[in-house]
Design an enzyme around this catalytic site. Structure first.
Site, PDB file in Angstrom:
ATOM      1  N   PRO A  33     -51.265  16.715 -99.341  1.00 11.99           N
ATOM      2  CA  PRO A  33     -50.044  16.463 -99.650  1.00 11.99           C
ATOM      3  C   PRO A  33     -49.995  16.564-101.248  1.00 11.99           C
ATOM      4  O   PRO A  33     -50.654  15.755-101.978  1.00 11.99           O
ATOM      5  CB  PRO A  33     -49.655  14.940 -99.341  1.00 11.99           C
ATOM      6  CG  PRO A  33     -50.989  14.726 -98.425  1.00 11.99           C
ATOM      7  CD  PRO A  33     -51.919  15.617 -98.768  1.00 11.99           C
ATOM      8  N   ASP A  90     -48.366  16.031-104.460  1.00 11.54           N
ATOM      9  CA  ASP A  90     -47.380  15.333-105.258  1.00 11.54           C
ATOM     10  C   ASP A  90     -47.543  15.468-106.689  1.00 11.54           C
ATOM     11  O   ASP A  90     -48.442  16.240-107.210  1.00 11.54           O
ATOM     12  CB  ASP A  90     -47.182  13.755-104.832  1.00 11.54           C
ATOM     13  CG  ASP A  90     -48.555  12.966-105.319  1.00 11.54           C
ATOM     14  OD1 ASP A  90     -49.363  13.587-105.723  1.00 11.54           O
ATOM     15  OD2 ASP A  90     -48.363  11.866-105.157  1.00 11.54           O
ATOM     16  N   ASN A 123     -38.777  10.137-103.556  1.00 12.54           N
ATOM     17  CA  ASN A 123     -38.336   9.769-104.739  1.00 12.54           C
ATOM     18  C   ASN A 123     -38.332   8.071-105.066  1.00 12.54           C
ATOM     19  O   ASN A 123     -37.420   7.413-105.301  1.00 12.54           O
ATOM     20  CB  ASN A 123     -37.107  10.087-105.101  1.00 12.54           C
ATOM     21  CG  ASN A 123     -36.966  11.630-105.136  1.00 12.54           C
ATOM     22  OD1 ASN A 123     -37.893  12.369-105.748  1.00 12.54           O
ATOM     23  ND2 ASN A 123     -36.160  12.250-104.602  1.00 12.54           N
ATOM     24  N   LYS A 179     -44.590  17.987 -98.653  1.00 11.34           N
ATOM     25  CA  LYS A 179     -45.347  16.842 -99.137  1.00 11.34           C
ATOM     26  C   LYS A 179     -45.520  15.563 -97.865  1.00 11.34           C
ATOM     27  O   LYS A 179     -46.580  15.222 -97.599  1.00 11.34           O
ATOM     28  CB  LYS A 179     -45.125  16.265-100.296  1.00 11.34           C
ATOM     29  CG  LYS A 179     -46.234  15.297-101.070  1.00 11.34           C
ATOM     30  CD  LYS A 179     -45.437  14.476-101.917  1.00 11.34           C
ATOM     31  CE  LYS A 179     -45.069  13.221-101.056  1.00 11.34           C
ATOM     32  NZ  LYS A 179     -44.714  11.919-101.863  1.00 11.34           N
TER      33      LYS A 179
END
Length: 328
Positions: free
Chosen positions: A249, A251, A133, A232
């Site tokens: 990954p 995202d 984040n 991820k």
């Protein structure tokens, strides 16, 4: 020797420094102007590197412990070839991926030469724990703090000190969590401390050695046992330091790309569930083959707004088109 420019022959179509070093893989590279030319300054392999790309050459300087017979141009070239994985012929793969996917073919016109870096496992793990984040500039700041607090000083250039990334044992010290919280790491301080402790308790270097020997799925599951690492981040580490080039990954960027261009049925999904995550990864693996993670990284770079029509990418894109025309 430290002030000498060395040279690595490498076609610009095989390596584009802009997209490779500024695309969210490693957080220890920055660009600036030296001697009137754009250069990249970064830290890896316990040294400070200054890279400059001109036509089909990478010119570079190396700073740090540069004494001894192993510190020569041939050895440094080998280190760079390994770091950029130059053993893989990227033009051939780009051609294959372009035939399989018109969207990739379009992205490849501007984002050629995007390479997956072969990174140190420990640095990769803790850098991506910091990425939770977070945005790239703040991640970079956190990674530099880890190096400054717990790494070793390599050298000082133009008034700035550079540090190696710390050993996992240094990050496992009892005082780490409190110190990192004081310095703005928030909840990630606990993730870093607990993960370092687990790795050390499981054998440290031996744990890393075993991880490198695991197959993709086992390695991913093992990484997800660390505090603060989900699917991820585990896939990022598998792709960027463990050699599992099929890892995807997923995202927000990749989810939006998949939903918009490849799997429109995903519009019905409001979140990326485990099932959706796997479906997206499997789709790209089916489309691109065993190096799907590498191909997906090109799409990721093309989707990042900071790469879209910057002066640098306009220039390299134009130069690339001129070269292609001249070959016809």
């Amino acid at each position: 020797m430290a002030n000498k420019w060395f040279k690595l022959i490498c076609k610009s179509s095989e390596l584009q420094l802009l997209g490779t070093l500024n695309g969210g893989q490693s957080f220890r590279w920055k660009t600036c102007v030296q001697e009137g030319k754009d250069v990249w300054i970064g830290v890896f392999s316990d040294k400070v590197w200054i890279l400059r790309q001109e036509n089909d050459c990478i010119f570079y300087k190396v700073f740090g412990d540069t004494e001894g017979p192993q510190h020569n141009e041939n050895n440094y070239n080998d280190i760079l070839r390994n770091y950029f994985q130059l053993n893989l012929n990227l033009e051939e793969y780009y051609s294959e991926w372009s035939k399989s996917d018109k969207y990739f073919e379009n992205a490849a016109k501007q984002f050629y030469g995007i390479r997956i870096l072969k990174q140190d496992v420990i640095e990769n793990i803790f850098s991506f724990i910091c990425s939770s984040n977070n945005h790239i500039s703040r991640i970079s700041g956190m990674v530099e703090k880890l190096a400054k607090f717990y790494g070793k000083e390599i050298c000082e250039l133009n008034g700035e000190k550079y540090y190696s990334f710390p050993k996992v044992e240094s990050l496992a010290q009892k005082s780490v969590e409190a110190n990192l919280r004081t310095n703005g790491f928030g909840y990630r301080a606990k993730y870093i401390s607990k993960s370092a402790e687990l790795i050390v308790n499981e054998g440290g270097d031996q744990w890393v050695k075993c991880l490198l020997e695991m197959k993709y799925e086992e390695a991913k599951k093992t990484l997800m046992l660390l505090t603060g690492i989900g699917a991820k981040v585990a896939d990022c580490i598998c792709l960027m330091s463990l050699g599992h080039l099929q890892a995807i990954p997923v995202d927000t960027h990749i989810y939006q790309i998949a939903k918009r261009l490849y799997l429109p049925k995903l519009v019905e999904n409001k979140t990326v569930t485990e099932k959706v995550y796997k479906e997206i990864g499997d789709h790209f693996r089916m489309l691109y083959g065993p190096l799907a993670g590498w191909a997906h990284t090109v799409l990721f770079c093309a989707d990042l707004k900071k790469f879209q029509e910057t002066p640098d990418t306009k220039e390299v894109s134009g130069n690339k088109k001129k070269k292609l025309k001249s070959k016809k």
